[in-house]
Each structure stands twice: as C-alpha cells, then as structure tokens.
Write an enzyme that holds these catalytic residues in place. Structure first.
Site, PDB file in Angstrom:
ATOM      1  N   GLU A  34       0.771  -1.318  -0.073  1.00 58.88           N
ATOM      2  CA  GLU A  34      -0.074  -0.202  -0.046  1.00 58.88           C
ATOM      3  C   GLU A  34       0.971   1.275   0.031  1.00 58.88           C
ATOM      4  OE1 GLU A  34      -3.041   2.669   0.020  1.00 58.88           O
ATOM      5  OE2 GLU A  34      -2.769   0.829  -0.705  1.00 58.88           O
ATOM      6  N   LYS A 115      26.296   0.013  20.029  1.00 58.41           N
ATOM      7  CA  LYS A 115      27.294   0.308  18.951  1.00 58.41           C
ATOM      8  C   LYS A 115      27.230  -0.025  17.624  1.00 58.41           C
ATOM      9  CE  LYS A 115      32.161   1.639  18.804  1.00 58.41           C
ATOM     10  NZ  LYS A 115      32.094   1.558  17.403  1.00 58.41           N
ATOM     11  N   LYS A 290      27.132   6.605  28.077  1.00 55.73           N
ATOM     12  CA  LYS A 290      27.031   8.132  28.154  1.00 55.73           C
ATOM     13  C   LYS A 290      26.459   8.643  29.200  1.00 55.73           C
ATOM     14  CE  LYS A 290      26.652   8.508  23.184  1.00 55.73           C
ATOM     15  NZ  LYS A 290      25.624   9.044  22.017  1.00 55.73           N
TER      16      LYS A 290
END
Length: 671
Positions: A34, A115, A290
């Site tokens: 679609e 990563k 982080k």
C-alpha cells in the site's frame, strides 16, 4: 491546479506519516504494498505536474545525476570519536574517573545504546528540511553525501512536530541489516559483481556511490544518536530526553536505548545485549555508555579528540588475523565439494576458531589464497567462520598453491563442475562413502523421517562397518547388530529399532524431503506432494508438468525428473515401501470448493511469526486451499511478512506482489 496541489500535499503528508510509523515507531499501519501504491500515485502526479515537485517530497530520495567526485563539507562542530574499553575492570575504572571528576558526589545515570557497526554521518536540517549530509571523515571535514542520504527511506527529508530548531545537525549511523547484506552479495555472486566482506563495508560502499540511484537500490537504514549544531531552538537537558525528542520529530532512534542508574545496571545491559546480539538482525560491535545529564557532560568536558563523559564498551572482536595451515576438501550429501581452511587456532568473538569455509574454487581464486597465507577471519553470530581477505603485504615466502581436486578425496570418482554452477561435485553417488553418510544423516533428521536417537556418530559407524548402504538398509537393522556399535548397549539399541519402526509412518512431503533430491527443500517437497498427491503421479511427471508446481522452475524440475529417471533411486524407493514406509492417502479438495481468501493462491511466508509457529501457519494455509512456496517468484500471489522479514520481502516489493503482515493473516485465517 489548486486541487492538484492539495492532492500532492495530502499524499506527501500521508507518506511521511507512514515512513515515521515504519522507521521510527516500528509500528506500521499499512502493508508495504500500500505504501508503494501511494508512492506510485505521487510519482505519477508529479510527472504530470513537474512544476509542483518540492525538494522535500518523498519521491526526491532518488534524484541527482552521478557525481564526478565528492565535494567536502567542514563540520561546524567536530565529529569526535570515543575511547574504548574491552572488559569490566576497564569500564569500572572509567566509571570511577567520572565520579571523581564531578563535584559534590553527584549521582550519575547512564544512557546506554547499541554501538552500531556502520558509517557515522551528520545530517543538517534547516527549518526542519534536510539540506546537507556528510561522512565523519577525519572528524573535521567529511564528504558531501547529501544526494545519497536522501535515498534512505528511514531518514526523513522533512521533520514534523513542534518547536523544531532553525538549524539542527543530528549525528547517527547508517548501516545495512543482515538480510539486506545477504541479498546484495547473493545478487553480486549471480551477476559477477563485487562481493562485500561484511555489512559495514557494504554500507560504506553503498553510501559512497557517486551515482545516488545505486545507493537507492541498497536497503540502508539509520539510527540517530546525537547532535552537533543547534541554533534557534532548545533541546532537553538529558541525552535520553534529546533522543526521545528526535523520535517525536521523525528521526529513527534504536528501541534498545536504556537508562541505567548504576555501573552494575550498565554491566547487566552490556551482557544482555551481548546475549541478544545474534538475533538483532544487524551488526553491532559493543555498547556506547554516556553520562545522561548534559550539565554533567559539560563539567566533564573533553580530552584530546574524545569526550570524558562517554565510552564505547566493545565486544570481543568478530575479526582476527591468523595463518592458513592447510586446505582440505569435504564432500556433502549431493556430492558438493567444499574447500575448508585449516587455521592456526585463534579466538574470534569469544570462540576458538580453527576452521573456516572457503565456499568453492571461485572464492579461492577471488581471495588469491595460498596455503601458509596470513588471513583475516570473520565470525558473526551463528555464521560459519569465513576468510574475509588475504594479508598480501605479509605473505610468507614459502606459501603453496591451493590445488582443487580432479578426483573425489573420499572415493576417487571424477569431479565435475557443470557450466554455470559455482560448485564442483563428486560423480560417485552412493558408492561415495562421504555422500552416503551425509545422505543417511539427512534421511533420519528431525524434519525428514525423524528417527529419534540416530545421531551422526551412529550413521558414521554404520557406513564404515558397511552395515548400511542405502536408506532402506536402516529399516533392516536389528538390536543385535546395533549393540556391536561403540557406546551402544542393548537398551539403546532397542530404542533405535523402535524409533525406526515409528518413523515408517510419515507424510508424503516428509518422505520426498528425506530422499535428498537436489534443490528440493521442505517447502518444495510439500508443494510437490500437494500438487501430485501420489508417488506414482510424481514419478511419471514430465519436466513441463513439474514446472506447474509453485516454487519449481526449470532447474528444480530437471533435478526431480532426473532423480526419478535413475533406476537405482527407484529401486531404493521400492525397498523403502517394501520395508513398510507409508503415509496417509491424499484427500483431494479443489480450491474452488473452499470458501477462503487463500484458496488457489501461491503464498510465501517470510520473517518470524509471534502468534503461531511457521509450520502451523503453513498447515493452516494449506487447509484453506493455499499452495505454500519457499521463495518469491512471478508465480507468487501473496507474501506474508513477519518480523525481520528479509530478501523475500524485498523481492516481493520489486515484483509488485501483494504483502500482508501477521495480524492481517490471522484476521483472514479467522474469517
């Protein structure tokens, strides 16, 4: 003209919406077919009204003529690399350094990501519209890959939502899923093109094409993981908050991003990802950790070319260098002769590797491999280790040429290679002990005759002692004869005899699959059984008749026809039937008599299903009059795509075949 403009705007908005659902939310609302129809409609309208084409239209992903060379883009904010750690001790030392540098013993939370093993890129949006994209390069200057990045469907040409900054540069990774990588190499082998050593090389090669039309044909995708330039707007004050905001604007972000409250939680995340790594469907080489708080990131700052607030915790390497001690040649059940490199043992991805496949003679020639060479070995997930390349700069003086055998290393029969095929084969057939062993192992395997307890070592002994020459001989074995085998007591021997007796009752499809006819897998065997119904009808079928079966082309039809034309094969089948192997007579139901949306259709299943097993789905589809095939061709009417659908889905889209998802299949099965 006003109504045409409105129609174009609506189509573009609809397509962007579905791109967002597919690539960012991982929750598509419509089948790919679609989406393709809407795209065709938009393309046709724009062709008729080229003056109304806009740069951010979804159709403009494939534009731009080939470039003579890439121009350079200077990064306004340098693209820094990360420091690496390779074990828990090193990570804990990094964690301590972070804690020591922060004032007042502030609590640190960690944002942990995959990563990705791809190519780092920066993408600049101005007022929400993609205006440029560049590779990392040396961190200061990269190559202008704007035209190529525009072809990647996962990357929005225009951001949507509120409070989009005037200038926003996002950083992320372009990568190639495993299924796409395999399809590219499969196509390359078929056409004589370049074969890539790994998905990362394929992604880099695809992204650095001077012709964007080539990039557009490669199934690249993208995950966002950071920000460079930010002007005329604001972002949340945590790294995770920024990623979630990017997702709201339409940028794809990995759903594996996790907030960890402690170093212990980070280690748990690392080990969970390492465990899940083989099933992700794309390559990663570690996790990135982080500091989540932007304020704490600023306090910690940078050292040299890397931030103090982030680190890459790498997995054991998937590639290592070692030496080729020798090359040996193995013989499979169809006589295929496969060269195998015997290696100086080396640890690759946590596993000691001493052998690697060399595939065929063409691969040895492509690599330029000699015995004694230093080579790069790659092992990814459950894939058999393979030689990626030869380190020619370190080739020893005493290397020897690899000589492909002209006679079978097991039985001495001639080796032949049919024109157009990559594989060389032993012509000995069942007089070859290696082919006999592998044929018998296939015959008794779980998805074939399913003889419980008859493992490879038992088959090896039966062939070596010459107790068994053909599959029919298996059913003549007695407990007394089996007791003479190594580590086989009277009870175990009787269990095997009982399992052989039980295996005599099977299905026509399993029986055909067990015979080991070249190119006839489970799906093809099921198709042949369903189409012909009886062994007599199949044996009498011409090559032309065989090609009427879904999933059967001229090559497979020839293999099936030749198998039944061989008198020795017919004799083995007669012996098996005489030993009592049997299956229920077919119940013939015309597709016209079945009230089902699947009746009379050739259906292909691809990807994994969550609500039922693949076998159950096949059985239910066949009950409703469908013919289930194993590969996509022009004969295919419908493709059912589960999770992580790969090359079959891509082929269906290429041929314009209708595609539905598992939810739609379940709805139709229940209707």
């Amino acid at each position: 003209m006003e109504s045409i403009e409105q129609q174009l705007t609506e189509l573009r908005t609809t397509l962007r919406h579905h791109e967002y659902l597919y690539h960012v939310m991982d929750a598509p609302e419509i089948p790919d077919a679609e989406y393709d129809r809407l795209m065709r409609e938009l393309r046709e309208l724009e062709t008729k009204h080229p003056e109304l084409i806009t740069p951010d239209s979804p159709t403009q992903r494939v534009g731009a003529a080939p470039l003579a060379a890439f121009s350079q883009i200077r990064h306004e904010v340098p693209m820094l690399s990360l420091d690496n750690v390779f074990d828990e001790e090193s990570f804990l030392a990094f964690n301590k350094r972070v804690q020591d540098r922060l004032k007042n013993n502030e609590k640190v939370t960690w944002c942990c990501e995959l990563k990705l093993d791809g190519l780092a890129v920066s993408i600049l949006y101005e007022n929400g519209v993609l205006v440029s994209a560049a590779t990392r390069g040396d961190g200061t200057t990269g190559e202008d890959i704007t035209s190529n990045v525009r072809t990647i469907r996962a990357i929005p040409l225009k951001l949507h939502g509120e409070n989009i900054p005037a200038r926003l540069e996002v950083r992320g990774e372009v990568f190639l899923p495993q299924a796409g990588f395999e399809k590219i190499n499969e196509d390359a082998r078929r056409t004589g093109g370049k074969v890539f050593a790994n998905p990362r090389n394929a992604a880099a090669g695809s992204l650095r094409q001077l012709d964007p039309r080539i990039t557009a044909k490669r199934p690249l995708t993208f995950f966002c993981y950071g920000v460079g330039v930010l002007e005329g707007g604001e972002l949340p004050d945590t790294h995770l908050g920024r990623l979630l905001q990017f997702k709201k604007w339409g940028l794809p972000v990995s759903d594996r991003v996790t907030l960890c409250e402690s170093a212990e939680e980070v280690l748990a995340f690392y080990h969970k990802v390492e465990e899940d790594r083989p099933t992700l469907g794309f390559d990663i080489d570690g996790v990135v950790i982080k500091v989540n708080s932007l304020e704490q990131q600023e306090q910690l700052g940078f050292v040299a070319r890397a931030p103090r607030w982030a680190v890459a915790f790498k997995f054991p390497a998937q590639e290592q260098m070692t030496f080729v001690r020798d090359v040996e040649f193995q013989v499979g059940r169809t006589g295929a002769i496969t060269p195998v490199a015997r290696l100086e043992p080396v640890h690759v991805a946590g596993v000691l590797v001493s052998n690697a496949t060399l595939h065929n003679a063409d691969e040895i020639e492509r690599l330029g491999l000699r015995i004694g060479d230093k080579v790069v070995i790659r092992r990814a997930g459950d894939v058999i280790p393979q030689v990626v390349n030869v380190v020619l700069s370190e080739r020893p003086e005493d290397t020897r040429e690899v000589v492909f055998p002209t006679h079978c290393p097991v039985c001495g029969s001639d080796v032949e290679r049919v024109e157009g095929e990559a594989v060389a084969r032993c012509t000995g057939g069942l007089i070859c002990g290696a082919q006999r062993k592998e044929s018998l192992k296939h015959f008794v395997s779980r998805r074939a005759m399913d003889v419980d307890g008859m493992g490879d070592k038992i088959i090896d002994q039966l062939v070596e002692k010459e107790y068994v020459h053909t599959p029919a001989d298996l059913f003549k074995l007695t407990a007394g004869k089996l007791t003479g085998l190594e580590r086989m007591g009277p009870k175990s021997a009787q269990n095997v005899v009982n399992a052989l007796e039980k295996a005599k009752e099977t299905t026509f499809a399993r029986f055909l699959y067990a015979l080991g006819i070249r190119e006839v897998g489970e799906a093809t065997a099921a198709g042949l059984a369903a189409y012909f119904g009886t062994l007599e009808a199949l044996e009498a079928a011409s090559i032309e008749e065989l090609q009427k079966v879904p999933d059967v082309g001229i090559v497979v039809a020839s293999h099936v026809h030749n198998f039944f034309a061989e008198e020795s094969n017919r004799n083995v089948i007669s012996e098996l039937l005489a030993e009592g192997v049997h299956w229920p007579a077919p119940i013939v139901i015309n597709a016209e008599e079945i009230d089902s949306p699947f009746a009379g259709k050739t259906v292909v299943l691809t990807g994994s299903l969550s609500q039922m097993s693949r076998d159950d789905a096949k059985a239910r589809l066949v009950e409703l009059g469908a013919k289930v095939a194993g590969s996509v061709s022009k004969k295919t009417d419908l493709v059912i795509a589960g999770e992580a659908a790969g090359s079959k889905l891509a082929k269906a889209q290429e041929l314009g075949i209708e595609v539905i998802d598992e939810a739609e299949m379940l709805r139709l099965l229940g209707s």
